[in-house]
Design a protein around this motif. Structure first.
Motif, mmCIF file in Angstrom:
data_model
loop_
_atom_site.group_PDB
_atom_site.id
_atom_site.type_symbol
_atom_site.label_atom_id
_atom_site.label_comp_id
_atom_site.label_asym_id
_atom_site.label_seq_id
_atom_site.Cartn_x
_atom_site.Cartn_y
_atom_site.Cartn_z
ATOM 1 N N ALA A 1 12.287 -50.064 11.834
ATOM 2 C CA ALA A 1 11.834 -49.768 11.703
ATOM 3 C C ALA A 1 10.843 -48.875 12.803
ATOM 4 C CB ALA A 1 12.012 -48.119 10.522
ATOM 5 N N PRO A 2 10.072 -47.869 13.462
ATOM 6 C CA PRO A 2 9.617 -48.166 13.897
ATOM 7 C C PRO A 2 8.084 -47.364 13.400
ATOM 8 C CG PRO A 2 11.136 -46.489 15.138
ATOM 9 C CD PRO A 2 11.610 -46.964 13.704
ATOM 10 N N THR A 3 7.228 -47.931 13.659
ATOM 11 C CA THR A 3 6.224 -47.947 12.476
ATOM 12 C C THR A 3 4.438 -47.635 12.784
ATOM 13 O OG1 THR A 3 7.040 -50.122 11.030
ATOM 14 C CG2 THR A 3 4.504 -49.621 10.816
ATOM 15 N N LEU A 4 3.700 -46.406 11.849
ATOM 16 C CA LEU A 4 2.863 -46.172 13.550
ATOM 17 C C LEU A 4 1.803 -46.734 11.825
ATOM 18 C CD1 LEU A 4 0.147 -44.657 15.212
ATOM 19 C CD2 LEU A 4 1.203 -42.999 14.302
ATOM 20 N N LEU A 5 0.312 -47.479 12.190
ATOM 21 C CA LEU A 5 -0.816 -47.617 11.234
ATOM 22 C C LEU A 5 -1.439 -47.429 11.632
ATOM 23 C CD1 LEU A 5 -0.771 -50.766 9.102
ATOM 24 C CD2 LEU A 5 -2.624 -49.529 10.101
ATOM 25 N N ILE A 6 -2.328 -46.472 10.870
ATOM 26 C CA ILE A 6 -3.946 -46.573 11.396
ATOM 27 C C ILE A 6 -4.821 -45.898 10.932
ATOM 28 C CG2 ILE A 6 -4.622 -43.569 12.264
ATOM 29 C CD1 ILE A 6 -2.238 -42.343 12.533
ATOM 30 N N THR A 7 -6.001 -46.687 11.514
ATOM 31 C CA THR A 7 -6.901 -47.075 10.255
ATOM 32 C C THR A 7 -8.199 -46.907 10.993
ATOM 33 O OG1 THR A 7 -7.593 -49.203 8.951
ATOM 34 C CG2 THR A 7 -7.137 -49.537 10.651
ATOM 35 N N GLY A 8 -9.244 -46.720 10.168
ATOM 36 C CA GLY A 8 -10.583 -46.361 10.313
ATOM 37 C C GLY A 8 -11.194 -47.763 10.544
ATOM 38 N N GLU A 9 -11.291 -47.655 11.835
ATOM 39 C CA GLU A 9 -13.104 -48.509 11.972
ATOM 40 C C GLU A 9 -14.433 -49.440 11.334
ATOM 41 O OE1 GLU A 9 -14.221 -51.753 15.974
ATOM 42 O OE2 GLU A 9 -15.579 -48.839 15.848
#
Length: 70
Positions: A1-9
């Motif tokens: 499944a398509p995955t988007l991982l967003i995190t802060g530096e």
């Protein structure tokens, strides 16, 4: 499944180095977004920007290969 991982530096709990090879765990489309100047709660710190990323991803704007955006 398509995955988007967003995190802060600037996340003080989970540093970006933790995600260095995470794309290897996914077989489908995968995007990793490392957002500068943001911490552990990017969805609260930059709600509009993160919301736009999510909507674009859900509309099919995701990459076929692992993508890293800084």
């Amino acid at each position: 499944a398509p995955t988007l991982l967003i995190t802060g530096e600037a996340d003080g709990s989970v540093g970006p180095e933790v995600f260095a090879r995470i794309h290897e765990a996914f077989t489908g489309p995968f995007e990793f977004r490392l957002l500068p100047r943001l911490g552990h709660f990017p969805h609260r710190e930059a709600a509009d920007e993160v919301g736009e990323m999510i909507v674009g991803f859900l509309r099919g704007g995701h990459e076929r290969e692992p993508a890293i955006q800084r």
